[in-house]
Structure formats: structure tokens, C-alpha cells
Design a protein around this motif. Structure first.
Motif, PDB file in Angstrom:
ATOM      1  N   PRO A 157       0.819  -1.223   0.000  1.00 19.54           N
ATOM      2  CA  PRO A 157       0.000   0.000   0.000  1.00 19.54           C
ATOM      3  C   PRO A 157       0.849   1.267   0.000  1.00 19.54           C
ATOM      4  O   PRO A 157       1.974   1.272   0.518  1.00 19.54           O
ATOM      5  CB  PRO A 157      -0.818  -0.122   1.292  1.00 19.54           C
ATOM      6  CG  PRO A 157      -0.001  -1.011   2.175  1.00 19.54           C
ATOM      7  CD  PRO A 157       0.693  -1.974   1.273  1.00 19.54           C
ATOM      8  N   SER A 158       0.312   2.320  -0.571  1.00 19.83           N
ATOM      9  CA  SER A 158       0.983   3.625  -0.532  1.00 19.83           C
ATOM     10  C   SER A 158       0.894   4.218   0.866  1.00 19.83           C
ATOM     11  O   SER A 158       1.757   4.997   1.291  1.00 19.83           O
ATOM     12  CB  SER A 158       0.333   4.582  -1.544  1.00 19.83           C
ATOM     13  OG  SER A 158       0.383   4.040  -2.848  1.00 19.83           O
ATOM     14  N   ARG A 159      -0.146   3.859   1.590  1.00 18.36           N
ATOM     15  CA  ARG A 159      -0.335   4.331   2.965  1.00 18.36           C
ATOM     16  C   ARG A 159      -1.260   3.349   3.680  1.00 18.36           C
ATOM     17  O   ARG A 159      -1.989   2.595   3.059  1.00 18.36           O
ATOM     18  CB  ARG A 159      -0.922   5.747   2.986  1.00 18.36           C
ATOM     19  CG  ARG A 159      -2.202   5.878   2.200  1.00 18.36           C
ATOM     20  CD  ARG A 159      -2.553   7.333   1.877  1.00 18.36           C
ATOM     21  NE  ARG A 159      -3.645   7.391   0.913  1.00 18.36           N
ATOM     22  CZ  ARG A 159      -3.466   7.322  -0.393  1.00 18.36           C
ATOM     23  NH1 ARG A 159      -2.257   7.181  -0.903  1.00 18.36           N
ATOM     24  NH2 ARG A 159      -4.500   7.400  -1.210  1.00 18.36           N
ATOM     25  N   GLY A 160      -1.222   3.389   5.001  1.00 17.13           N
ATOM     26  CA  GLY A 160      -2.061   2.494   5.787  1.00 17.13           C
ATOM     27  C   GLY A 160      -1.394   1.156   6.036  1.00 17.13           C
ATOM     28  O   GLY A 160      -0.254   0.916   5.629  1.00 17.13           O
ATOM     29  N   GLU A 161      -2.132   0.270   6.710  1.00 15.91           N
ATOM     30  CA  GLU A 161      -1.589  -1.026   7.114  1.00 15.91           C
ATOM     31  C   GLU A 161      -2.577  -2.152   6.904  1.00 15.91           C
ATOM     32  O   GLU A 161      -3.788  -1.960   7.015  1.00 15.91           O
ATOM     33  CB  GLU A 161      -1.240  -1.009   8.607  1.00 15.91           C
ATOM     34  CG  GLU A 161       0.097  -0.431   8.978  1.00 15.91           C
ATOM     35  CD  GLU A 161       0.407  -0.691  10.445  1.00 15.91           C
ATOM     36  OE1 GLU A 161       1.400  -1.380  10.724  1.00 15.91           O
ATOM     37  OE2 GLU A 161      -0.356  -0.217  11.302  1.00 15.91           O
ATOM     38  N   VAL A 162      -2.038  -3.331   6.624  1.00 13.49           N
ATOM     39  CA  VAL A 162      -2.804  -4.574   6.638  1.00 13.49           C
ATOM     40  C   VAL A 162      -2.278  -5.401   7.801  1.00 13.49           C
ATOM     41  O   VAL A 162      -1.095  -5.759   7.839  1.00 13.49           O
ATOM     42  CB  VAL A 162      -2.648  -5.364   5.324  1.00 13.49           C
ATOM     43  CG1 VAL A 162      -3.418  -6.679   5.408  1.00 13.49           C
ATOM     44  CG2 VAL A 162      -3.132  -4.543   4.135  1.00 13.49           C
ATOM     45  N   LEU A 163      -3.153  -5.690   8.776  1.00 12.84           N
ATOM     46  CA  LEU A 163      -2.751  -6.447   9.957  1.00 12.84           C
ATOM     47  C   LEU A 163      -3.436  -7.808   9.962  1.00 12.84           C
ATOM     48  O   LEU A 163      -4.645  -7.900   9.731  1.00 12.84           O
ATOM     49  CB  LEU A 163      -3.117  -5.688  11.229  1.00 12.84           C
ATOM     50  CG  LEU A 163      -2.529  -4.281  11.392  1.00 12.84           C
ATOM     51  CD1 LEU A 163      -3.056  -3.640  12.673  1.00 12.84           C
ATOM     52  CD2 LEU A 163      -1.004  -4.321  11.399  1.00 12.84           C
ATOM     53  N   ILE A 164      -2.659  -8.844  10.223  1.00 13.15           N
ATOM     54  CA  ILE A 164      -3.179 -10.191  10.386  1.00 13.15           C
ATOM     55  C   ILE A 164      -2.859 -10.622  11.813  1.00 13.15           C
ATOM     56  O   ILE A 164      -1.687 -10.663  12.211  1.00 13.15           O
ATOM     57  CB  ILE A 164      -2.535 -11.176   9.397  1.00 13.15           C
ATOM     58  CG1 ILE A 164      -2.697 -10.695   7.956  1.00 13.15           C
ATOM     59  CG2 ILE A 164      -3.118 -12.573   9.580  1.00 13.15           C
ATOM     60  CD1 ILE A 164      -4.079 -10.844   7.387  1.00 13.15           C
ATOM     61  N   ASN A 165      -3.910 -10.885  12.598  1.00 12.13           N
ATOM     62  CA  ASN A 165      -3.707 -11.206  14.024  1.00 12.13           C
ATOM     63  C   ASN A 165      -2.865 -10.138  14.713  1.00 12.13           C
ATOM     64  O   ASN A 165      -2.003 -10.432  15.560  1.00 12.13           O
ATOM     65  CB  ASN A 165      -3.054 -12.583  14.181  1.00 12.13           C
ATOM     66  CG  ASN A 165      -4.014 -13.718  13.875  1.00 12.13           C
ATOM     67  OD1 ASN A 165      -5.185 -13.670  14.234  1.00 12.13           O
ATOM     68  ND2 ASN A 165      -3.527 -14.740  13.185  1.00 12.13           N
ATOM     69  N   GLY A 166      -3.080  -8.880  14.344  1.00 10.66           N
ATOM     70  CA  GLY A 166      -2.403  -7.763  14.985  1.00 10.66           C
ATOM     71  C   GLY A 166      -1.010  -7.467  14.469  1.00 10.66           C
ATOM     72  O   GLY A 166      -0.372  -6.513  14.909  1.00 10.66           O
ATOM     73  N   GLU A 167      -0.519  -8.287  13.523  1.00 16.53           N
ATOM     74  CA  GLU A 167       0.818  -8.092  12.975  1.00 16.53           C
ATOM     75  C   GLU A 167       0.749  -7.616  11.533  1.00 16.53           C
ATOM     76  O   GLU A 167      -0.155  -8.011  10.780  1.00 16.53           O
ATOM     77  CB  GLU A 167       1.629  -9.398  13.025  1.00 16.53           C
ATOM     78  CG  GLU A 167       1.891  -9.908  14.425  1.00 16.53           C
ATOM     79  CD  GLU A 167       2.742 -11.170  14.415  1.00 16.53           C
ATOM     80  OE1 GLU A 167       3.596 -11.298  15.298  1.00 16.53           O
ATOM     81  OE2 GLU A 167       2.534 -12.010  13.526  1.00 16.53           O
ATOM     82  N   ASN A 168       1.705  -6.778  11.154  1.00 20.45           N
ATOM     83  CA  ASN A 168       1.764  -6.330   9.771  1.00 20.45           C
ATOM     84  C   ASN A 168       1.897  -7.529   8.829  1.00 20.45           C
ATOM     85  O   ASN A 168       2.587  -8.494   9.141  1.00 20.45           O
ATOM     86  CB  ASN A 168       2.956  -5.378   9.582  1.00 20.45           C
ATOM     87  CG  ASN A 168       2.972  -4.743   8.199  1.00 20.45           C
ATOM     88  OD1 ASN A 168       3.403  -5.357   7.224  1.00 20.45           O
ATOM     89  ND2 ASN A 168       2.493  -3.511   8.126  1.00 20.45           N
TER      90      ASN A 168
END
Length: 249
Positions: A60-71
Motif C-alpha cells: 500500500p501507498s499508505r495504511g496497514e494490513v494487519l493479520i492477528n495484529g501483525e503487519n
């Protein structure tokens, strides 16, 4: 409890030599463990792009994808991906196709798990046949089993029924839905067919035109003891259909 998947203010810009185009703009939503969530939106709004961001194929250009609280980049959570086409190799038998992911991940296959799933979902008798000997619906079942063998915690489905004719599609939707329910898979479905999303999902997230953002999240309260084909006859189904059409208009 943390959601299995959390999308936090995700944005994506495409760059060319002369300009910059915003494809996705500040999208945020969560998918809890065991949920089946649908993504619908106008053609070209970035639904498949969003799956690519969630799976880590795109950054992503900005923001986050978290899986079980981890990036997503540091998470060890396994993510399964089911495409519109089954992508079975025609020169490999059904069993060999199902074992392909295990071979790539471990260097050798674990036939025990593959055979267990093939038996459980009625494909064992076809294990030594080749993909061109199976119907389109059966091939999609094999494609899902190939994904499940890897024991993913999150399943991404990108228009998985789009290549099937209408009659086959209805049967396969019921079939795949039951398998996902049996395996208690957390799933995120991208589809252009809103009836498909309503009949299969616990929630439907409606995206806007590009640059896409979340317009509305609709909780689907239908009788989940019934298969998707029978949920379409429930009174609330048509109310949900009307709501989503209004958002897409």
C-alpha cells in the motif's frame, strides 16, 4: 479479541511517468475469525487490487494490513487464495494438483492430509484422473481442497464462480459454502454478483467508484442453516438486494 484481519486506512496510488492516480482511498474494515465477508462495488473500483494488498502481493501507498495484529509483511499467518479459474495443471493428476502447494512449501508432499480432504469432500475416486476429465464444478472443489491442504487461516476468494455457467454456479456455491463452513474458514469474497454476496456472507462491504472507499457495511441476517440457494427465497434477501443496489447506483 483482535480481529483476524484489520485493514487500517489503506490507500494505493499508481504512478506513471507524468502523473499519479489514486486507486484506493483510506479503506478501513475488519474481518473476525470465522466470518465470511463479501466485497462488492462497481467494475474497476479495485476489489481485486484490495485482495492483492491483503495477500502482500502489492504494497500500500499508505495504511496497514494487519493479520492477528501483525503487519502482513511480518505475520506468519497462512493466507489461501482462490481465483476465478481453477488453475489446475492439466498434466498432473488431481492428487498431484492438490499436493502442489505442499511440494512447493516443504519440498515433499503430505498425501495423508490431501487424501483425507479428497475423501471428506467426495473427490477421492477421481484422485488419479486429470483435470480435463472433471466438470467445472468438480474442478473448483479440487482447487479449494488444494488451498485447504495448506491449512490457511484466511481464505481470499476472487470471483471464484465467474467462469461457471449459471446452473453449475448455483450448485457449486452451495458446495463451496458448505466446505468453508465445515472447515470454519475465515473468508473474504470479492464478487460482482450481489445475490452471491448476500446469500453466502455474514456481512457485505460496499465499495464506491474509484478512488474507492467504503460506502456502507451491511449485516446479513439470513437463516445460515440453509444453503445459499435457499437463502435467496427468504423475505429479507430482497431487502438487502435493494439496499446494495441503491449504494451502487
Amino acid at each position: 479479541m483482535l480481529p483476524l484481519l484489520e485493514i487500517k486506512d489503506i490507500g494505493l496510488n499508481y504512478h506513471s511517468k507524468t502523473d499519479e492516480t489514486c486507486a484506493i482511498d483510506n479503506i478501513s474494515f475488519c474481518v473476525n475469525s470465522g466470518e465470511f465477508v463479501g466485497l462488492v462495488g462497481p467494475s474497476g473500483c479495485g476489489k481485486t487490487t484490495l485482495l492483492s494488498l491483503i495477500s502482500g502481493i502489492l504494497t500500500p501507498s499508505r495504511g496497514e494490513v494487519l493479520i492477528n495484529g501483525e503487519n502482513i509483511n511480518s505475520s506468519k499467518t497462512k493466507i489461501g487464495y482462490m481465483f476465478q479459474r481453477d488453475l489446475l495443471f492439466p498434466w498432473r493428476t488431481i492428487l498431484q494438483n492438490v499436493n502442489l502447494g505442499l511440494e512447493l512449501n516443504k519440498g515433499k508432499s503430505d498425501k495423508t492430509k490431501a487424501i483425507e480432504l479428497l475423501k471428506k469432500y467426495g473427490v477421492y475416486d477421481f484422485k488419479d484422473k486429470y483435470p480435463n476429465e472433471l466438470s467445472g464444478g468438480m474442478r473448483q472443489r479440487v482447487a479449494l481442497i488444494r488451498t485447504l491442504v495448506l491449512k490457511p487461516q484466511l481464505l481470499l476468494l476472487d470471483e471464484p464462480f465467474g467462469a461457471l455457467d449459471y446452473q453449475t454456479r448455483q450448485h457449486v456455491i452451495d458446495d463451496i459454502s458448505q466446505i468453508i463452513k465445515n472447515e470454519n474458514m475465515t473468508s473474504l469474497l470479492v464478487t460482482h454478483d450481489i445475490t452471491e454476496a448476500i446469500s453466502m456472507c455474514d456481512r457485505v462491504i460496499v465499495l464506491s467508484h474509484r478512488p474507492s472507499h467504503v460506502k456502507k457495511v451491511i449485516e446479513i441476517q439470513l437463516d445460515k442453516t440453509k444453503p445459499p440457494s435457499q437463502r435467496k427465497t427468504q423475505t429479507k434477501f430482497f431487502d438487502y438486494q435493494t439496499q446494495i443496489w441503491k449504494e451502487l447506483a
